[in-house]
Design an enzyme around this catalytic site. Structure first.
Site, PDB file in Angstrom:
ATOM      1  N   PRO A 140      39.972 -99.338 -30.626  1.00 10.56           N
ATOM      2  CG  PRO A 140      38.971-100.761 -32.175  1.00 10.56           C
ATOM      3  CD  PRO A 140      40.005-100.700 -31.103  1.00 10.56           C
ATOM      4  CD  GLU A 141      36.350 -98.816 -25.034  1.00  3.41           C
ATOM      5  OE1 GLU A 141      35.725 -97.954 -24.412  1.00  3.41           O
ATOM      6  OE2 GLU A 141      36.725 -99.889 -24.523  1.00  3.41           O
ATOM      7  CE  LYS A 197      32.353 -98.360 -28.976  1.00  2.36           C
ATOM      8  NZ  LYS A 197      31.730 -99.618 -28.540  1.00  2.36           N
ATOM      9  NE  ARG A 250      32.827-107.762 -26.286  1.00  2.32           N
ATOM     10  CZ  ARG A 250      33.125-106.569 -26.770  1.00  2.32           C
ATOM     11  NH1 ARG A 250      32.218-105.840 -27.378  1.00  2.32           N
ATOM     12  NH2 ARG A 250      34.352-106.087 -26.676  1.00  2.32           N
TER      13      ARG A 250
END
Length: 266
Positions: free
Chosen positions: A2-3, A52, A256
């Site tokens: 999911p980008e 997104k 991240r």
DNA sequence: TACTCATGAGCAA
DNA sequence: TGCTCCTGAGTAG
């Protein structure tokens, strides 16, 4: 995966297969049952992706907003309408129209909202490289936001108010391709460099929409590379840079993982 | 079988 | 900054 490119693909699928028809929407898992009743058996007028986020608009003016988060996933299949298969695993929402079935698992957000509420969400989002930008308005918004901030470009690219649709993979790859250190403050980047980063993200994400995978090495764009070959730096820590041979670095930036080449990007 | 990790983001402190 | 939520794939043992 999911980008933003994934979400645009899903919007295209919904428009192609479901728009203009009435969908039966259920929640096999149960967590979405009440909301599903508000839009089930209504006509889907249009699907739209921004970054997104996926917005499905129905003919009663309600909107289903979906955000996959890290884990969310769509499964599409063709089924026999008289013998629709039982859901496998935790299916939050199920969309059925005749022979076409779409199952949604693990989204961070799956909620029915009003048009006004959707408008609020949209207004918060930054420019999306995948939305048409013939007058370069989106590009200008991106440049303005980056150049106005002292925050590192590595963090800015992950901020959906700065640029909508970029995630951890594209962030790392766009910076590598631009030869920019992730630690460079936005306001110290020359305008031309920020502009070229935007244009590059437009091109890369278009490839993503077309192929469904995030390929960022130009020489492989027309091929079907294995996962390990697709990128320059993402998940390649400790391996030699494909350009200069220096071992790829990894650091944690704002929780991240950040991948970069300390020699090519400075 | 148990544990770890992941392409995300909101929220409290 | 750290905690929380969501689900499934991969891996260690």
């Amino acid at each position: 995966m999911p980008e933003g490119h994934t979400v645009h693909r899903t919007a295209n699928e919904f428009n192609k297969k479901f728009a203009g028809t009435r969908l039966v929407i259920t929640s096999p898992q149960g967590r979405f049952s009440e909301s599903a009743r508000l839009i089930s058996d209504r006509e889907l007028t249009r699907a739209k992706a921004i970054g997104k986020q996926l917005f499905l608009r129905f003919d009663n003016n309600l909107i289903l907003r979906i955000h996959l988060g890290i884990y969310g996933k769509w499964t599409w299949s063709n089924v026999n309408p008289d013998a629709v298969p039982d859901p496998v695993g935790q299916v939050r929402a199920r969309f059925l129209n005749g022979a076409v079935l779409a199952d949604l698992r693990g989204p961070t957000v799956c909620e029915v909202i009003s048009a006004a509420e959707a408008e609020l969400v949209e207004r918060r989002l930054g420019p999306d490289p995948l939305n048409p930008d013939p007058d370069f308005v989106e590009l200008a918004r991106f440049v303005e936001r980056v150049r106005a901030s002292r925050t590192s470009i590595g963090q800015l690219l992950m901020n959906q108010e700065v640029i909508a649709g970029i995630g951890n993979v594209y962030r790392a790859e766009i910076l590598f391709r631009a030869g920019i250190s992730p630690f460079t403050p936005g306001n110290s980047l020359p305008t031309e460099l920020v502009e070229s980063m935007w244009r590059d993200s437009v091109e890369l994400m278009k490839v993503g929409v077309k192929t469904g995978v995030m390929i960022t090495r130009d020489e492989l764009l027309t091929k079907k590379p294995k996962k390990a070959d697709r990128n320059f730096v993402y998940k390649r820590e400790g391996l030699p840079c494909r350009v200069c041979g220096t071992n790829i670095s990894i650091e944690i930036m704002a929780t991240r993982k950040l991948y970069f080449c300390s020699k090519c990007q400075n």
